[in-house]
Design an enzyme around this catalytic site. Sequence first.
Site, mmCIF file in Angstrom:
data_model
loop_
_atom_site.group_PDB
_atom_site.id
_atom_site.type_symbol
_atom_site.label_atom_id
_atom_site.label_comp_id
_atom_site.label_asym_id
_atom_site.label_seq_id
_atom_site.Cartn_x
_atom_site.Cartn_y
_atom_site.Cartn_z
ATOM 1 N N ARG A 52 0.768 -1.122 -0.146
ATOM 2 C CA ARG A 52 0.231 0.339 -0.033
ATOM 3 C C ARG A 52 0.653 1.125 -0.461
ATOM 4 O O ARG A 52 0.875 2.392 -0.553
ATOM 5 C CB ARG A 52 -1.118 -0.299 1.038
ATOM 6 N N TYR A 104 -18.344 14.882 -15.109
ATOM 7 C CA TYR A 104 -18.500 14.151 -15.146
ATOM 8 C C TYR A 104 -19.354 13.716 -14.076
ATOM 9 O O TYR A 104 -19.413 14.483 -12.318
ATOM 10 C CB TYR A 104 -17.148 12.593 -15.020
ATOM 11 N N ASP A 176 -9.342 18.153 -13.797
ATOM 12 C CA ASP A 176 -9.039 16.568 -14.161
ATOM 13 C C ASP A 176 -9.097 16.550 -15.857
ATOM 14 O O ASP A 176 -9.317 17.270 -16.593
ATOM 15 C CB ASP A 176 -10.381 16.348 -14.242
ATOM 16 N N LYS A 201 -9.280 5.971 -18.974
ATOM 17 C CA LYS A 201 -9.573 6.224 -20.342
ATOM 18 C C LYS A 201 -8.657 6.679 -21.302
ATOM 19 O O LYS A 201 -7.970 5.147 -21.767
ATOM 20 C CB LYS A 201 -10.654 7.819 -20.249
HETATM 21 O O1 P1T Z 1 -14.462 5.678 -13.974
HETATM 22 P P1 P1T Z 1 -13.030 6.256 -13.154
HETATM 23 O O2 P1T Z 1 -11.810 5.790 -13.231
HETATM 24 O O3 P1T Z 1 -13.039 6.293 -11.348
HETATM 25 O O4 P1T Z 1 -13.573 7.813 -13.426
HETATM 26 C C1 P1T Z 1 -13.976 8.639 -13.055
HETATM 27 C C2 P1T Z 1 -13.641 9.936 -14.536
HETATM 28 C C3 P1T Z 1 -12.964 11.287 -14.045
HETATM 29 N N1 P1T Z 1 -12.946 12.260 -14.431
HETATM 30 C C4 P1T Z 1 -13.685 11.892 -15.635
HETATM 31 C C5 P1T Z 1 -13.875 13.476 -15.998
HETATM 32 C C6 P1T Z 1 -13.959 11.098 -15.817
HETATM 33 O O5 P1T Z 1 -15.171 11.185 -17.191
HETATM 34 C C7 P1T Z 1 -14.700 9.809 -15.175
HETATM 35 C C8 P1T Z 1 -15.426 8.690 -15.649
HETATM 36 N N2 P1T Z 1 -16.123 8.816 -16.710
HETATM 37 C C9 P1T Z 1 -17.270 7.874 -17.669
HETATM 38 C C10 P1T Z 1 -17.239 6.650 -17.073
HETATM 39 C C11 P1T Z 1 -17.592 8.170 -18.330
HETATM 40 O O6 P1T Z 1 -18.369 7.549 -19.401
HETATM 41 O O7 P1T Z 1 -17.715 9.384 -18.701
#
Ligand code: P1T
Length: 386
Positions: A52, A104, A176, A201
């Site tokens: 961790r 998001y 972000d 992503k």
């Molecule tokens: O899904 P995760 O890895 O926890 O990330 C969250 C997140 C954070 N910031 C942005 C700009 C995002 O688009 C996302 C996750 N978004 C999707 C799953 C979506 O389909 O828009």
Amino acid sequence: MKKDKNHRFGTRAVHGGVEPDPSTGAIMTPIYQTSTYAQNAPGEHKGFEYSRTQNPTRIALEKSIATLEGGEYGIAFSSGMAAISSVIQLLKAGDHVVCSDDVYGGTFRLFDKIYKNFGLEFSFVDTSNPENIKKGLTEKTVMIWLETPTNPTLKVTDLKEASAIAKKHKALMVVDNTFMSPYFQRPLELGADIVLHSTTKYIAGHSDIIGGAIVANDSDLAEKLYFIQNAAGAVPGPMDCFLTLRGIKTLHLRMERHEHNARKIFEYLKKQPAAKKIYYPGDPDHPGHEIQKKQSSGFGSIVSFDIGTLENARRFMSELEVFTIAESLGSVESLIEHPAIMTHASVPPENRAKLGITDGFIRISVGVEDIDDLLDDLGRGLGAIK
Ligand code: P1T
């Protein structure tokens, strides 16, 4: 071989953070699938105590992402949401955050449904107009939270202007950067204090992991974030770190193709009367187009459009063969989704209406397939609603 800082982006993507394994020379960072490390005597160890706290595969990933963002310190998390949550854990009850109104849906939900209960306050404003950021500030504002372009209506915020406002108010600016990836946009160079990613992503890029990351330049701030990473414990496993590192090696190649395809799709949609309103920062008529050109080297591969009604959206999407109906974005395969029902269902309907996320609103994440197949696919979908 000393790599990193002095090299160009593609070289940093391939080599950043990665050194041949010291014990064998293995060119790929091994997956150190271990929870703990043997110590010679209590406290006498090789810099690794417990996974961790430190893990060599994760450290390679952290260095790689930091290098790509042009930052000093990378901190990896088990998801984008875990990264977001960890940044918010820098704050204390009573603190106030000015946040982009079109973030998001999961980010909105975390702030509005969880952190509000801990005495934190959030104002959601349209940050694409810097005046709204200024108006949103209170004496308790300690953080400005930006997504640019936003998810899913692709509003663009001027990062340099926002940073000047943040600095004057002594607030931290968090960006972000998920939609752009560091290939197209590096917010630390534009004045951000913290840049954040859902590495799920573009960064990992292959729809095979969930991950998050933060990059910062200030050592005190980074120390606090490493402390939160270890204390709260939302760390990624070594296998996911390995897959993310592998994805990163082609980030620059993928982003070029993503963008090429997205531009063609925008041009195609522009000619389709059924696509009533198109949201794409590469559109010269997009209100944020000039700012995007100034602060980023590309427009990404998310294109949203309004197809009029829920019935149209359903018919259109059900005809598609190459695009997959799925949440997420930024992977090699093209995805399509309906934000009001899927990714932004947690945003109250009245907020969605204000943002333009109607029942006919569709978001596509353009992949790296052959563009003609993608265009044929969209044509098939549009045929179903004529
Ligand atoms: O899904 P995760 O890895 O926890 O990330 C969250 C997140 C954070 N910031 C942005 C700009 C995002 O688009 C996302 C996750 N978004 C999707 C799953 C979506 O389909 O828009």
